[in-house]
Enzyme design. Sequence first.
Site, PDB file in Angstrom:
ATOM      1  N   HIS A 101     -10.864  -2.360   4.417  1.00 23.40           N
ATOM      2  CA  HIS A 101     -10.628  -1.872   5.780  1.00 23.40           C
ATOM      3  C   HIS A 101     -11.383  -0.586   6.080  1.00 23.40           C
ATOM      4  CE1 HIS A 101      -7.915   0.259   3.140  1.00 23.40           C
ATOM      5  NE2 HIS A 101      -7.768   1.183   4.065  1.00 23.40           N
ATOM      6  N   ASP A 102     -11.991   0.031   5.074  1.00 21.00           N
ATOM      7  CA  ASP A 102     -12.735   1.275   5.262  1.00 21.00           C
ATOM      8  C   ASP A 102     -14.247   1.081   5.182  1.00 21.00           C
ATOM      9  OD1 ASP A 102     -10.544   2.949   5.616  1.00 21.00           O
ATOM     10  OD2 ASP A 102     -10.324   3.350   3.480  1.00 21.00           O
ATOM     11  N   ASP A 128      -3.088   4.719  -2.655  1.00 25.16           N
ATOM     12  CA  ASP A 128      -4.157   5.286  -1.840  1.00 25.16           C
ATOM     13  C   ASP A 128      -4.629   6.622  -2.428  1.00 25.16           C
ATOM     14  OD1 ASP A 128      -5.614   5.184   0.799  1.00 25.16           O
ATOM     15  OD2 ASP A 128      -4.510   7.056   1.094  1.00 25.16           O
ATOM     16  N   ASP A 130       0.858  -1.183   0.000  1.00 26.80           N
ATOM     17  CA  ASP A 130       0.000   0.000   0.000  1.00 26.80           C
ATOM     18  C   ASP A 130       0.895   1.233   0.000  1.00 26.80           C
ATOM     19  OD1 ASP A 130      -2.358   1.543   0.236  1.00 26.80           O
ATOM     20  OD2 ASP A 130      -3.233   0.060   1.586  1.00 26.80           O
ATOM     21  N   GLU A 145      -6.779   3.612  -5.915  1.00 26.95           N
ATOM     22  CA  GLU A 145      -8.010   3.889  -5.185  1.00 26.95           C
ATOM     23  C   GLU A 145      -8.503   5.257  -5.639  1.00 26.95           C
ATOM     24  OE1 GLU A 145      -9.669   4.324  -0.623  1.00 26.95           O
ATOM     25  OE2 GLU A 145      -7.710   5.128  -1.140  1.00 26.95           O
TER      26      GLU A 145
END
Length: 554
Positions: A322-323, A198, A98, A249
Amino acid sequence: MEQKWSQNKVVYQIYPKSFQDTTDNGIGDLVGIIQRLDYLQFLGVDIIWLTPIYPSPQVDNGYDISDYYNIDPLYGSMADFENLVQQAHLRNMLIMMDMVFNHTSTEHPWFIQACDPKSQWHPFYIWQEASAEGLPTNWVSKFGGSAWQWQERTGKYYLHLFSPQQADLNWDHPPVRQAIKDICQFWAAKGVDAFRLDVVNLISKPSEFLDDPSGDGRKFYTDGPKVHQYLQEISRDVFQPLGLITVGEMSSTSLQHCQQYAALDNRELTMVFNFHHLKVDYSEGNKWSLAPPDFLELKQVFSYWQQGMHRRANSAIFWGNHDQPRVVSRFGEDKDYRVTSAKMLAMILYGMQGTPYIFQGEEIGMTNAGFTDISQYRDIESLSMYTEHCNRGIPAAESLAILATKSRDNSRTPMQWNNELYAGFSRTAPWISLNPNYRQINVAAAIADPDSILHTYRALIHLRKQYQIIQLGDYLDLLPEHPKIWCYRRRWNNQILLVVANLTTQSVDWSPPNFGHHSQYQLLWANYPTVTDAPTAGPLKAYQAAWWLWTENN
């Protein structure tokens, strides 16, 4: 156009903090991931995505990076990481890191030095003078409050689209882009195969900072003015020469931009995430509200993106990360029909084109956390929302009910490996509470049960690798206006894949489309044991789903 990215790959997302603890400190680590590689190989995944494991003050669970070149001691050492890469490769699995390049922690040496206006690091960040009203603009941080933070030493404000401890980088400054390329090359030399970038569509900011009279400022920086130019540059200089797989993302993006970000010519990124399908339970666009999912809108969003990206660009498809809250609690039913509805949701997603992403625990049907007290939450976004609601006089019980449904911490509870104390995750109390249902819902139980959600995931992954129609076929929603049934068709060469699912707890009557004589059908998978080899008219049971393949005779 040449299809350069293999559509049969599956990615598994690991949230290391909650995956497997081997040091008895209640926090997952890299050695723990190594211990579980055989399980991931058994599941059938190809790529393992690790959320950030770099040194960090952990204001935003590692997405506030203070050192891009090291491993946070919380998770282990660089030697542990190198061993993880080696062990994954021995099992024919790739490692995806990430990368957070929109911002750094304010504890990063770049930012600390940048607070000296005369430093060479000062232009690494975005600084603005105070306006007559005080703040440079009325932009709002995605975590609430102003997107500008005063810095006393510089006598200026710096931009932070997320928390005040996450200062936005200035991509217009060439040394910033070079520093980012150097970081990517460093990790590629360690054997890293892929990067997840990200909020990468937020990296390009406008040349002039203006108020947004009708919004929060996002229209000025989302898919910003030079974002494609910058991604093409880093792809040309780093991603393509090193053969790196990349997924971006994309926050609040558009189809048109994603067709370019993830175009099949691979000039920018390999594939992209978008989140439009995960806003169908927002009341009037407000995440912090309680509203049932709008399944008609959910189907429309998928249809729009499946058709718009087909043969033009590569999508990452997913239900959770995870969000996001747990999908079976969100779009299924996590009590009486947990197993059936979790299988149904997997079958809907895995029949589509794109690269599926599994978030840890999804494959065993892990549910929302069931927290009842604010002291159980750790997520900065959730705590900020609760404080804001309290300040507005909203009752605590109402805020807690919303958090129980929408908080990011719902997905961050420890992985449930077995029914022993602390679910096999650790031998001590974990950093965040376990979901109390771990004694019933865990990997050991799922492996032992041939009818488990886990075995459906394994089967669907195998089928995706086996049938090109799933990888490459077009997409057509056959019942776009039906509020309870999702029925779509995939078509490739002389084959048709029919996917049908009942989205509700009620039995719903259904008549299959006619593609030809029933003898040409083959049942590929179903979540009920009595489904026939050919689709027939009649009731679909609660959360019933099936895949049928039809092959045209020559």
